[in-house]
Scaffold this motif. Structure first.
Motif, PDB file in Angstrom:
ATOM      1  N   GLN A  26     -37.071  19.237 -42.636  1.00 28.88           N
ATOM      2  CA  GLN A  26     -35.843  19.549 -41.918  1.00 28.88           C
ATOM      3  C   GLN A  26     -34.805  20.069 -42.901  1.00 28.88           C
ATOM      4  OE1 GLN A  26     -34.619  17.239 -38.420  1.00 28.88           O
ATOM      5  NE2 GLN A  26     -35.802  15.541 -39.295  1.00 28.88           N
ATOM      6  N   GLN A  64     -38.605  24.944 -40.494  1.00 25.55           N
ATOM      7  CA  GLN A  64     -39.350  26.168 -40.187  1.00 25.55           C
ATOM      8  C   GLN A  64     -39.799  26.882 -41.462  1.00 25.55           C
ATOM      9  OE1 GLN A  64     -36.575  28.193 -37.485  1.00 25.55           O
ATOM     10  NE2 GLN A  64     -37.806  27.471 -35.759  1.00 25.55           N
ATOM     11  N   ILE A 108     -38.035  28.904 -47.206  1.00 26.28           N
ATOM     12  CA  ILE A 108     -37.181  28.196 -46.261  1.00 26.28           C
ATOM     13  C   ILE A 108     -35.842  28.925 -46.175  1.00 26.28           C
ATOM     14  CG2 ILE A 108     -36.566  26.554 -48.094  1.00 26.28           C
ATOM     15  CD1 ILE A 108     -35.958  24.503 -45.903  1.00 26.28           C
ATOM     16  N   THR A 124     -42.206  28.462 -44.265  1.00 24.97           N
ATOM     17  CA  THR A 124     -43.415  29.274 -44.234  1.00 24.97           C
ATOM     18  C   THR A 124     -44.198  29.064 -45.523  1.00 24.97           C
ATOM     19  OG1 THR A 124     -42.265  31.172 -45.216  1.00 24.97           O
ATOM     20  CG2 THR A 124     -42.282  31.001 -42.789  1.00 24.97           C
ATOM     21  N   VAL A 134     -43.944  20.534 -43.545  1.00 27.55           N
ATOM     22  CA  VAL A 134     -43.050  20.069 -42.483  1.00 27.55           C
ATOM     23  C   VAL A 134     -41.793  19.523 -43.125  1.00 27.55           C
ATOM     24  CG1 VAL A 134     -44.892  19.526 -40.843  1.00 27.55           C
ATOM     25  CG2 VAL A 134     -44.106  17.763 -42.424  1.00 27.55           C
ATOM     26  N   GLU A 167     -32.248  20.049 -38.540  1.00 29.48           N
ATOM     27  CA  GLU A 167     -33.110  20.802 -37.630  1.00 29.48           C
ATOM     28  C   GLU A 167     -34.407  21.149 -38.348  1.00 29.48           C
ATOM     29  OE1 GLU A 167     -32.015  25.167 -37.391  1.00 29.48           O
ATOM     30  OE2 GLU A 167     -30.088  24.320 -38.093  1.00 29.48           O
ATOM     31  N   ASP A 168     -35.360  21.649 -37.586  1.00 27.98           N
ATOM     32  CA  ASP A 168     -36.645  22.039 -38.136  1.00 27.98           C
ATOM     33  C   ASP A 168     -36.446  23.016 -39.294  1.00 27.98           C
ATOM     34  OD1 ASP A 168     -39.262  22.758 -38.648  1.00 27.98           O
ATOM     35  OD2 ASP A 168     -39.735  23.320 -36.579  1.00 27.98           O
ATOM     36  N   ARG A 200     -44.861  16.445 -31.935  1.00 28.68           N
ATOM     37  CA  ARG A 200     -44.380  17.703 -31.347  1.00 28.68           C
ATOM     38  C   ARG A 200     -44.277  17.599 -29.838  1.00 28.68           C
ATOM     39  NH1 ARG A 200     -48.392  20.154 -34.908  1.00 28.68           N
ATOM     40  NH2 ARG A 200     -47.376  20.892 -36.812  1.00 28.68           N
TER      41      ARG A 200
END
Length: 739
Positions: A648, A635, A685, A637, A646, A632-633, A542
């Motif tokens: 992409q 993100q 996601i 939850t 984690v 991209e990430d 990170r």
């Protein structure tokens, strides 16, 4: 003249090798390029520039490749060691890996003090690459976080450091590759600095001098030098013996053949004998472990020289009894007084007609800044070729910043006891020598697609720009070569953000930082990172991503180190039989930072056979167009905070990949025998397409193979919900659109 090529047709990105003869050359240093205005201190180096010019479009586009003078060797295993023996005289060699298919033409140009010459034009054909040939590596033009193959597919770059036995060398490398197995590690960081050029890590051992930090002693002195030399080897009461053989490999011989060994040396005030009636002075003997003070009974190959003698040559002839030369030793014995200085020690086969064959000893000349060592260079050739056949790439550390010899050639061409000139600037003799060395590396190894990159030095000053400037010079030279490769350098601590973002460093292909948990790491809390290897990777990944370098980041030395020493791995890891610590690091690479970790301590990986951990992740990631510029990430939850997620996503392509981890399941918890609770929950996601159906493929992270598949539709907000039940360790998932 006598131009011969290895084939009339080769695959795209495969090497064609061309050998040729240069007649009537007057160059005294044929490994160096011709320079009509040599730097101070290099006036004696009369070089020659031989280059191949390649084109497939009528010379509108020209790829220029340097040639080198190659001593060919027969190579085979003998008595569990690498046996190398010269074959014929050195030949000019030109190597090129064509980047396109079609009909290619080439010619050879030569320049030296006597004038110029150009060959006639020759040709060869290039066909399509085979299934396992995806070309050399580059930084992705569409996503600067990643490396990719020349065919545009992503290069995953799983791997670690490597090194090979001095005795078995290329055969030891092949055994390593066998142990690694197919489809596992594919990026190895290998130190070759000092094997070919310079004084650091040279094969002459002292049994009495202290190491200079981490570097073995060289025994070199600026006090005396022969001719245009800078240094000589000094023997005295403090350092009476220098020898080859222990930890350096042995020179191959042919039993029954005659050999001549010759040494250029001088003596000053060598008096004795310390033990009456015994020979004294400087001599050459053969011994694999010539302990000082205990060599008197060994037979002298070259008779003792004593007193005061000017520079002169002494020699002797012997007949080989074995396949390998016992360690040659230069010994100042049976005297507490005076010193001997040695410029070179060389050995040749005496051919039946009385001529001498090629030189046989490793590192025969102590002014090693003016020479490239061909025997070890041949072994490196074999390793790179073997690696290429197996899809393994090498990040080659090519220099040693603390090289005793290379630091002491001052910009005025004179020896400097203070030193510090390794990265001296434009116009200095050391910069010219660096460029000659780089040119040799490009010529000899640049056509191998198994070269990932050239790393200038290991662990330079993170705050000093001199080595970054030198590395940038290397990067510009590499980019201009007909077979370009990436270039970087590494630093010993911190991300060195200011240095990497300085305009000086712009030509460098990627960032390279080193960090262990305890010794060189800077992120806290260190004990928590130590116990949780996934977190260890993720925190540094990170931070590196947040720095915004705009180029790939290689974590060139990653380590979970002990409290006792930075040179020792955390001892408790030895109890982790399944390699949970490594498994978590590798799978954490699903994160969006894109860092490429290369683990430093490899003993456990090799001894416990943890190679399949890399292969499992490679299989999972196969086919993901990671470098297409759209990832991209994710993100994602999680409803349970113990679910670590984690990954992409590629919104436009409707794809994503996630690693889902039970964060309590760490290597330390496993080693301590903790009762690790399972964890359940939902993963969300945002795929940004309402009610769109997706194929969800679940994977076993131990094998990298799919275990189940389902179709799940996103909700009205375009969020895809995945359910995880009773997760003991970790799992992974790929998400694809349902066409």
């Amino acid at each position: 003249s006598d131009v011969r090529q290895s084939a009339d047709e080769v695959e795209r990105w495969d090497m064609i090798e061309i050998i040729f003869v240069i007649e009537n050359s007057a160059a005294t240093h044929p490994q160096f390029p011709y320079d009509p205005e040599p730097a101070k201190g290099l006036e004696m180096s009369d070089g020659i520039t031989a280059e191949g010019l390649f084109s497939r479009d009528g010379w509108q586009t020209v790829y220029r490749r340097p040639a080198f003078l190659r001593q060919r060797y027969e190579r085979r295993p003998v008595d569990d060691a690498e046996w190398l023996y010269p074959e014929g005289e050195p030949v000019w060699t030109l190597r090129f890996s064509p980047p396109d298919e079609g009909e290619w033409h080439y010619r050879i140009e030569v320049q030296e003090a006597k004038g110029n010459a150009t060959s006639e034009t020759y040709s060869f054909r290039v066909r399509a690459p085979g299934a396992n040939n995806r070309g050399p590596l580059r930084v992705s033009p569409t996503d600067s976080r990643y490396f990719e193959y020349a065919d545009g597919s992503a290069f995953l770059g799983t791997g670690h450091g490597t090194g090979y036995s001095p005795e078995r060398f290329s055969y030891d490398a092949a055994d390593h590759f066998d142990a690694i197995g197919e489809g596992n590690q594919e990026l190895l960081r290998w130190w070759i600095g000092g094997m070919i050029w310079g004084s650091a890590w040279q094969p002459w051992n002292s049994l009495t001098l202290d190491f200079d930090g981490y570097l073995p002693p060289t025994g070199l002195t600026l006090e005396r030098a022969y001719g245009d030399g800078l240094v000589s080897l000094r023997l005295d009461a403090e350092n009476p013996v220098m020898f080859q053989g222990w930890g350096t490999g042995h020179v191959g011989l042919v039993p029954g053949r005659s050999y001549r060994i010759r040494v250029r040396w001088r003596t000053e005030d060598v008096r004795g004998p310390a033990i009456p009636g015994r020979p004294y002075g400087v001599t050459v003997k053969f011994a694999d472990w010539p302990e000082p003070g205990k060599t008197g009974d060994l037979p002298a190959v070259i008779s003792h020289v004593r007193g005061d003698s000017p520079w002169h040559v002494a020699e002797a002839t012997f007949v080989a009894q074995t396949d390998f030369l016992p360690g040659p030793a230069i010994i100042l014995e049976n005297t507490p007084h005076g010193a001997a200085y040695i410029d070179e020690i060389i050995m040749h086969e005496v051919l039946p007609d009385g001529r001498q064959g090629p030189q046989l000893l490793r590192h025969p000349r102590f002014n090693a800044h003016l020479d490239f060592e061909p025997r070890r260079a041949e072994g490196i050739d074999a390793v790179l070729a073997e690696g290429q056949s197996r899809g393994i790439y090498f990040k080659l550390v090519i220099g040693e910043k603390n090289d005793d010899l290379l630091n002491r050639l001052a910009p005025d061409g004179l020896p400097d006891r203070v030193g510090g000139h390794y990265a001296a600037g434009e116009g200095s003799p050391i910069r010219a020598l660096h460029r000659a060395y780089w040119r040799y590396l490009f010529a000899r190894y640049g056509a191998y697609r198994s070269v990932h990159s050239w790393e200038l030095v290991n662990e330079g000053d993170p705050n000093g720009l001199d080595l970054f400037d030198l590395a940038a010079d290397l990067a510009r030279a590499a980019a201009a070569d007909g077979n370009p490769h990436m270039v970087s350098t590494s630093t010993w601590a911190t991300l060195a953000t200011d240095s990497w973002k300085n305009p000086v460093s712009e030509p460098l292909s990627y960032v390279d930082f080193h960090a262990s948990v305890r010794y060189s790491g800077w992120i806290e809390p260190k004990e928590e990172l130590l116990n949780d290897s996934a977190r260890f990777f993720l925190e540094y990944d990170r931070e590196a991503h947040a720095a915004g370098f705009g180029k790939p980041v290689v974590w060139g030395e990653q380590a979970i180190d002990s409290t006792q020493s930075p040179d020792v791995q955390e001892p408790l890891l030895a109890q982790d039989e399944e390699g949970v610590w490594l498994h978590k690091i590798v799978w954490a690479r699903c994160a969006p930072g894109g860092s490429y970790p290369l683990y430093w301590y490899t003993e456990h990986i090799m001894e416990k056979g943890l190679h399949s951990i890399y292969g499992a992740w490679n299989r999972f990631m196969a086919g993901i167009p990671l470098s297409n510029g759209r990832y991209e990430d994710a993100q994602a939850t999680a409803t349970d905070p113990q679910l670590r997620v984690v990954g992409q996503k590629d919104i436009a392509g409707g794809r994503a990949h996630l690693w889902i981890d039970n964060s309590r399941h760490t290597w330390r918890a496993v080693v301590d025998g903790d009762d690790i609770p399972v964890v359940s929950g939902q993963i969300g996601i945002a795929m940004e397409s309402s009610n769109r159906p997706y194929r969800v493929i679940w994977f076993d992270t131990r094998s990298g193979e799919p275990t189940s598949e389902e179709v799940v539709s996103a909700d009205e907000q375009g969020v895809l919900i995945l359910r995880v039940h009773a997760l003991e360790t970790d799992t992974a998932v790929k998400i694809e659109p349902v066409e």
